[in-house]
Structure formats: C-alpha cells, structure tokens
Design an enzyme around this catalytic site. Structure first.
Site: not given
Ligand code: 0O2
Ligand code: 0O2
Length: 214
Positions: A79, A107, A114, A141
């Site tokens: 992210r 995307r 959404k 991603e």
């Molecule tokens: P939760 O419950 O997931 O919200 P550093 O290596 O020390 O600079 P740090 O502080 O360890 O970095 O953070 P890190 O490991 O880069 O990021 C961890 C947090 O970012 C986690 O949340 C991840 O879930 C969230 N995260 C980062 N990138 C993505 C992504 O692409 N997709 C999703 N779904 N989550 C991402 P937390 O804090 O564990 O809490």
């Molecule tokens: P997590 O826990 O974050 O990993 P797909 O992944 O194939 O089911 P799609 O629609 O093809 O989904 O992909 P999309 O929507 O481009 O990307 C999916 C990711 O975007 C999600 O991962 C979320 O991190 C984020 N996302 C998409 N829609 C929403 C939403 O409505 N609310 C929030 N908070 N996040 C969203 P995951 O695997 O669903 O979850």
C-alpha cells in the site's frame, strides 16, 4: 518446512523487496528537497486464514497451486499512502515508468468507487523474484490511496470482518456517509494544498535545524 511456508516464501521475498524499493522513492524526493507524493508504504503477505476465506469465495481448492496463484492476486500486497488525491496520479505515473516489474492490470476505484463507498487505485504487477532455482515471477497488488481513503477502508474492513459483510442498515448508512465525508475531506485538503505543503516544508527545515544544533 511446510508446503505453505515454501509456497509463500517468494511472496514474502517480493513484499520485503518492494517495500524497500517503494519506500526509497520517498527518500529520493526528500534528498532532492522535493515534496514526496508518497506519505508512507506498508506491505504484507496475505495471512493463511484470509487465503482460506478467498478460496471459499472463489470456489477453488485451498492448496498451493497454479490456480491459486492466478486467482488470488493479492497474496503479496503493498500500500502506498498519499496526502492528496492528485499525488495518486503522480505515483501511478512513477510506477508505470519503472522497469523492475510489469503492470498486468490497473483498477481505478477512485473514478469508479465501489458500491460500498471504497476508493483506491489498484495495480496488479508481475514481479520477478530471484530464487536458488532461477527467476520466479509472482503477482502482487499495489493499492495507492490517500490517507482519508485509507482511514475509511481500514474501518470498513474491520466492521466487514465483524459483520461478515452483512451490515445492519444503520451501520451501512453511516459508512456511506463516512465515505462521502472522506471524499469531501480530500477535496478540502486539496484546496489548501499549497498552504499545507509550505507549512510542512518549513516544519521539516526547522526540525533539521534543531538536529544540527544538538
Ligand atoms: P491490520 O489488522 O491488517 O489492519 P515496517 O516494515 O516496520 O516499515 P510495519 O510498521 O511493520 O512496516 O508495517 P507493514 O508490515 O509494512 O504493514 C503492516 C500493516 O499494513 C498490516 O496491518 C497490513 O495488514 C497492512 N497492509 C499493508 N499492505 C497491505 C495490502 O496491500 N493489503 C492489505 N490488505 N493490508 C496491507 P496491521 O497493522 O497488521 O493491521
Ligand atoms: P484483504 O483482507 O484486504 O486482503 P478479489 O480479490 O478477486 O476478490 P477483486 O474485486 O477482483 O477481488 O479485487 P479488488 O476489489 O480490486 O481488490 C481486492 C482488495 O481491495 C481487497 O482485498 C481489499 O483489500 C480491497 N477492497 C476492495 N473492496 C473493498 C471494500 O469495499 N472495502 C474495503 N475496506 N476494502 C476493499 P481482500 O482480499 O478482499 O481483503
């Protein structure tokens, strides 16, 4: 070593490398005394429990496989957070100019939010990882969003988890309202962008001056 551990290793490798590379973009702006369009970068390998949930959603087997690799594109997730909406376009352009990965898909959930209210810019990239058996290309991603978009998405994500996607009507309405408020916050901040950036520059120079003095 377990089969999942072996399967996920290249993803962990990719997340670690990409975090260093993407964070370095911010450092490079700072070294040139330019305002960085990137505020901070995070990354994670999708936890096994979330991979399991996704396989149920997609109706695929929960086992390390080519199918899983192709169907779940965010096993490696990064992210990039920006202060202003316009910064997202700048970051997207910088990403398109890189030659250490290939962009497979983009995307734009900013122009097309959404139905939930979610806004973010997603890029699916193909990233080459060097292994002891040669190069392995994996999908990752990258989500690019403002701090306000990130705040809303994190809250909605937790509530979604709690309610398993079926929100009570009141929570659903409040989330929609909060999404609009986050959108307006981004708009308001953009209007005073120059003012904010001038203040931030002044503040960071002041801090540097402080550390020189000590
Ligand atoms: P939760 O419950 O997931 O919200 P550093 O290596 O020390 O600079 P740090 O502080 O360890 O970095 O953070 P890190 O490991 O880069 O990021 C961890 C947090 O970012 C986690 O949340 C991840 O879930 C969230 N995260 C980062 N990138 C993505 C992504 O692409 N997709 C999703 N779904 N989550 C991402 P937390 O804090 O564990 O809490
Ligand atoms: P997590 O826990 O974050 O990993 P797909 O992944 O194939 O089911 P799609 O629609 O093809 O989904 O992909 P999309 O929507 O481009 O990307 C999916 C990711 O975007 C999600 O991962 C979320 O991190 C984020 N996302 C998409 N829609 C929403 C939403 O409505 N609310 C929030 N908070 N996040 C969203 P995951 O695997 O669903 O979850």
């Amino acid at each position: 070593m377990g089969q999942w551990e072996r399967f996920l290793e290249p993803y962990k490798h990719a997340v670690d490398e990409l975090k260093v590379k993407l964070k370095s973009m911010r450092t490079q702006f700072e070294l040139e005394n330019r305002t960085s369009p990137i505020e901070f970068v995070t990354g994670r390998v999708k936890p096994l429990a979330s991979i399991y949930d996704k396989t149920l959603e997609k109706g695929i087997a929960f086992e390390p496989s080519e199918e899983l690799t192709m169907e779940i594109q965010d096993i490696a997730g990064l992210r990039m957070m920006c202060q202003f909406v316009d910064d997202i376009e700048t970051v997207v352009t910088l990403m398109r100019e890189r030659n250490d990965f290939r962009i497979v898909e983009e995307r734009d959930y900013i122009s097309n939010k959404k139905p939930s209210g979610y806004r973010s810019y997603h890029m699916i990239i193909e990233y080459p990882v060097q292994t002891i058996h040669g190069e392995k290309k994996i999908l990752a991603e990258v989500q690019i969003r403002t701090l306000a978009m990130n705040f809303w998405a994190s809250i909605e994500h937790s509530l979604n988890y709690k309610y398993k996607g079926i929100f009570p009507e009141e929570i659903k309405n409040r989330l929609q309202y909060a999404a609009e408020a986050a959108f307006r916050l981004d708009e308001e901040m953009s209007l005073i962008r120059d003012e904010i950036q001038e203040a931030q520059k002044y503040f960071s120079e002041y801090k540097k001056g402080g550390s020189n003095r000590s």
